[in-house]
Design a protein around this motif. Structure first.
Motif, PDB file in Angstrom:
ATOM      1  N   ALA A 109       0.794  -1.254  -0.049  1.00 48.08           N
ATOM      2  CA  ALA A 109       0.105  -0.103   0.131  1.00 48.08           C
ATOM      3  C   ALA A 109       0.964   1.410   0.165  1.00 48.08           C
ATOM      4  O   ALA A 109       0.577   2.093  -0.655  1.00 48.08           O
ATOM      5  CB  ALA A 109      -0.909  -0.001   1.306  1.00 48.08           C
ATOM      6  N   CYS A 110       2.192   1.201   0.679  1.00 45.61           N
ATOM      7  CA  CYS A 110       2.902   2.449   0.787  1.00 45.61           C
ATOM      8  C   CYS A 110       3.524   2.739  -0.843  1.00 45.61           C
ATOM      9  O   CYS A 110       3.826   3.832  -1.076  1.00 45.61           O
ATOM     10  CB  CYS A 110       4.043   2.289   1.656  1.00 45.61           C
ATOM     11  SG  CYS A 110       3.357   2.401   3.573  1.00 45.61           S
ATOM     12  N   HIS A 111       3.575   1.540  -1.285  1.00 51.74           N
ATOM     13  CA  HIS A 111       4.398   1.732  -2.740  1.00 51.74           C
ATOM     14  C   HIS A 111       2.916   2.375  -3.687  1.00 51.74           C
ATOM     15  O   HIS A 111       3.423   3.326  -4.510  1.00 51.74           O
ATOM     16  CB  HIS A 111       4.646   0.273  -3.499  1.00 51.74           C
ATOM     17  CG  HIS A 111       6.064  -0.139  -2.959  1.00 51.74           C
ATOM     18  ND1 HIS A 111       7.016  -0.361  -3.853  1.00 51.74           N
ATOM     19  CD2 HIS A 111       6.579  -0.409  -1.695  1.00 51.74           C
ATOM     20  CE1 HIS A 111       8.166  -0.562  -3.151  1.00 51.74           C
ATOM     21  NE2 HIS A 111       7.783  -0.799  -1.680  1.00 51.74           N
ATOM     22  N   LEU A 112       2.047   2.110  -3.454  1.00 51.12           N
ATOM     23  CA  LEU A 112       0.962   2.539  -4.264  1.00 51.12           C
ATOM     24  C   LEU A 112       0.861   3.964  -4.010  1.00 51.12           C
ATOM     25  O   LEU A 112       0.512   4.854  -4.874  1.00 51.12           O
ATOM     26  CB  LEU A 112      -0.414   1.808  -3.909  1.00 51.12           C
ATOM     27  CG  LEU A 112      -0.602   0.272  -4.329  1.00 51.12           C
ATOM     28  CD1 LEU A 112      -1.912  -0.233  -3.920  1.00 51.12           C
ATOM     29  CD2 LEU A 112      -0.373   0.182  -5.746  1.00 51.12           C
ATOM     30  N   VAL A 116       0.310   7.603  -6.368  1.00 46.17           N
ATOM     31  CA  VAL A 116      -0.571   8.346  -6.388  1.00 46.17           C
ATOM     32  C   VAL A 116      -0.180   9.846  -5.996  1.00 46.17           C
ATOM     33  O   VAL A 116      -0.573  10.759  -6.646  1.00 46.17           O
ATOM     34  CB  VAL A 116      -1.632   7.837  -5.301  1.00 46.17           C
ATOM     35  CG1 VAL A 116      -2.852   9.028  -5.219  1.00 46.17           C
ATOM     36  CG2 VAL A 116      -2.388   6.795  -5.839  1.00 46.17           C
ATOM     37  N   CYS A 117       0.800   9.815  -5.266  1.00 44.49           N
ATOM     38  CA  CYS A 117       1.707  11.120  -4.661  1.00 44.49           C
ATOM     39  C   CYS A 117       3.028  11.105  -5.083  1.00 44.49           C
ATOM     40  O   CYS A 117       3.866  10.707  -4.346  1.00 44.49           O
ATOM     41  CB  CYS A 117       1.454  11.271  -3.367  1.00 44.49           C
ATOM     42  SG  CYS A 117      -0.261  11.267  -2.437  1.00 44.49           S
ATOM     43  N   PRO A 118       3.264  11.456  -6.387  1.00 41.53           N
ATOM     44  CA  PRO A 118       4.652  11.178  -6.928  1.00 41.53           C
ATOM     45  C   PRO A 118       5.864  12.434  -6.537  1.00 41.53           C
ATOM     46  O   PRO A 118       6.286  13.159  -7.481  1.00 41.53           O
ATOM     47  CB  PRO A 118       4.147  11.330  -8.709  1.00 41.53           C
ATOM     48  CG  PRO A 118       3.117  12.455  -8.615  1.00 41.53           C
ATOM     49  CD  PRO A 118       2.464  11.883  -7.333  1.00 41.53           C
ATOM     50  N   PHE A 119       5.872  12.434  -5.266  1.00 42.06           N
ATOM     51  CA  PHE A 119       6.813  13.463  -4.640  1.00 42.06           C
ATOM     52  C   PHE A 119       8.075  12.744  -4.169  1.00 42.06           C
ATOM     53  O   PHE A 119       7.785  11.447  -3.579  1.00 42.06           O
ATOM     54  CB  PHE A 119       6.226  14.188  -3.478  1.00 42.06           C
ATOM     55  CG  PHE A 119       5.073  15.010  -4.161  1.00 42.06           C
ATOM     56  CD1 PHE A 119       5.098  16.044  -4.733  1.00 42.06           C
ATOM     57  CD2 PHE A 119       3.587  14.466  -3.625  1.00 42.06           C
ATOM     58  CE1 PHE A 119       3.808  16.766  -5.309  1.00 42.06           C
ATOM     59  CE2 PHE A 119       2.580  15.266  -3.866  1.00 42.06           C
ATOM     60  CZ  PHE A 119       2.471  16.203  -4.697  1.00 42.06           C
ATOM     61  N   PRO A 120       8.978  13.396  -3.769  1.00 38.82           N
ATOM     62  CA  PRO A 120      10.375  12.723  -3.129  1.00 38.82           C
ATOM     63  C   PRO A 120       9.918  12.211  -1.741  1.00 38.82           C
ATOM     64  O   PRO A 120       9.418  13.030  -1.052  1.00 38.82           O
ATOM     65  CB  PRO A 120      11.478  13.946  -3.169  1.00 38.82           C
ATOM     66  CG  PRO A 120      11.101  14.731  -4.413  1.00 38.82           C
ATOM     67  CD  PRO A 120       9.510  14.555  -4.265  1.00 38.82           C
ATOM     68  N   LEU A 151      -5.971   5.551  -4.457  1.00 35.78           N
ATOM     69  CA  LEU A 151      -5.246   4.205  -3.857  1.00 35.78           C
ATOM     70  C   LEU A 151      -6.273   3.090  -4.331  1.00 35.78           C
ATOM     71  O   LEU A 151      -5.576   1.975  -4.793  1.00 35.78           O
ATOM     72  CB  LEU A 151      -5.216   4.365  -2.163  1.00 35.78           C
ATOM     73  CG  LEU A 151      -4.091   5.156  -1.828  1.00 35.78           C
ATOM     74  CD1 LEU A 151      -4.195   5.269  -0.390  1.00 35.78           C
ATOM     75  CD2 LEU A 151      -2.495   4.601  -2.318  1.00 35.78           C
ATOM     76  N   MET A 152      -7.420   3.141  -4.205  1.00 30.81           N
ATOM     77  CA  MET A 152      -8.445   2.198  -4.342  1.00 30.81           C
ATOM     78  C   MET A 152      -8.791   1.820  -5.725  1.00 30.81           C
ATOM     79  O   MET A 152      -9.139   0.792  -6.201  1.00 30.81           O
ATOM     80  CB  MET A 152      -9.525   2.620  -3.528  1.00 30.81           C
ATOM     81  CG  MET A 152      -9.843   2.510  -1.984  1.00 30.81           C
ATOM     82  SD  MET A 152      -9.037   0.836  -1.411  1.00 30.81           S
ATOM     83  CE  MET A 152     -10.268  -0.346  -2.132  1.00 30.81           C
ATOM     84  N   GLU A 153      -8.433   2.765  -6.649  1.00 28.47           N
ATOM     85  CA  GLU A 153      -8.535   2.613  -7.885  1.00 28.47           C
ATOM     86  C   GLU A 153      -7.205   1.498  -8.326  1.00 28.47           C
ATOM     87  O   GLU A 153      -7.525   0.659  -9.211  1.00 28.47           O
ATOM     88  CB  GLU A 153      -8.292   3.798  -8.701  1.00 28.47           C
ATOM     89  CG  GLU A 153      -8.554   3.589 -10.306  1.00 28.47           C
ATOM     90  CD  GLU A 153      -8.301   4.971 -10.921  1.00 28.47           C
ATOM     91  OE1 GLU A 153      -8.032   5.088 -12.356  1.00 28.47           O
ATOM     92  OE2 GLU A 153      -8.457   6.136 -10.379  1.00 28.47           O
ATOM     93  N   LEU A 154      -6.168   1.672  -7.702  1.00 22.55           N
ATOM     94  CA  LEU A 154      -5.090   0.821  -8.154  1.00 22.55           C
ATOM     95  C   LEU A 154      -5.176  -0.707  -7.453  1.00 22.55           C
ATOM     96  O   LEU A 154      -4.871  -1.475  -8.023  1.00 22.55           O
ATOM     97  CB  LEU A 154      -3.726   1.375  -7.502  1.00 22.55           C
ATOM     98  CG  LEU A 154      -3.195   2.741  -8.284  1.00 22.55           C
ATOM     99  CD1 LEU A 154      -2.324   3.118  -7.464  1.00 22.55           C
ATOM    100  CD2 LEU A 154      -2.910   2.403  -9.759  1.00 22.55           C
TER     101      LEU A 154
END
Length: 247
Positions: A109-112, A116-120, A151-154
């Protein structure tokens, strides 16, 4: 001298039991085996707990698992007042599978969340009930509800999750694979372990040594419990299992 423990969980995170041989006992009573299914605390994921069963049927409760002098040396830390096995003794290992599977779901879930939030990423901690990922992100126009929906979409897409190995050179040629701002994956072995999501890793691919489930669908229902401001440009996202509670 550091010992090298064969980390069976790296190839199969679903192993619940295994046989092993005791190769050392350190000065604090930590048990070192030739091979193990116990994940050692690393990368924000807690080490496994469980039992080591001896030939006479007695069991040694393992309260924690950690790395020794090197990442390849894995130390099984007994709970207080446990018996000490003998060097060369053959034993049976059993992890607390229910706890491990929750950690595998949560780590995935953390990877997902990083998709969803593509920040460093500036920090992370995986727990069986409440995990966090910290991002170097300014105040953006996202809400708990929007991130949860992403997240739930993934999760519902049930993308495959698999491991791929690349060389140090391939990682150097693709620096964007590393999402962490402060921590670099270990190099020098010639093989970097990537956790990939989606057919041909189209959803995500990043270096990680943790344990994860086989598909995003196995993560199950998750939601963002909180988005906390931890500095001018640091945002902490807390992931929890279950659907988002009604406001």
């Amino acid at each position: 001298m550091a010992h090298k423990t064969e980390a069976l969980f790296r190839d199969d995170a679903y192993l619940k039991t295994a046989d092993a041989t005791v190769v050392a006992i350190n000065e604090r009573g930590g048990i070192i085996l030739d091979r193990t299914i116990f994940y050692a605390t690393s990368g924000g994921q807690p080490g496994d707990v469980g039992t080591i069963e001896r030939a006479d049927g007695s069991r040694i409760a393992i309260a924690a698992t950690m790395s020794g002098e090197t990442k390849d040396e894995i130390i099984h830390v007994p709970a207080p007042e446990q018996a000490t096995p003998a060097l060369g003794e053959r034993v049976k290992l059993a992890i607390d599978w229910e706890r491990r599977h929750l950690l595998m779901r949560m780590h995935a879930a953390c990877h997902l969340l990083t998709v969803v939030c593509p920040f460093p990423i500036t920090g992370a901690a995986v727990s069986w009930d409440d995990s966090r990922v910290d991002f170097d992100a300014p105040d953006a126009g996202f809400t708990r509800e929007e991130v949860t929906a992403g997240l739930m979409e993934l999760v519902r897409a049930d993308h495959p999750i698999f491991i791929r190995l690349i060389t140090d050179e391939e990682l150097a040629a693709n620096p964007g694979l590393v999402k962490s701002k402060n921590v670099r994956p270990p190099v020098g072995t010639g093989k970097i372990r990537l956790v990939c999501i989606g057919d041909n890793a189209l959803v995500d691919s990043q270096p990680c040594g943790g344990t994860h489930v086989k598909s995003t669908g196995e993560v199950g229902e998750i939601h963002i419990g909180k988005i906390e401001k931890k500095g001018r440009e640091n945002r902490r996202f807390r992931i929890r299992f279950g659907s988002m509670p009604a406001a």
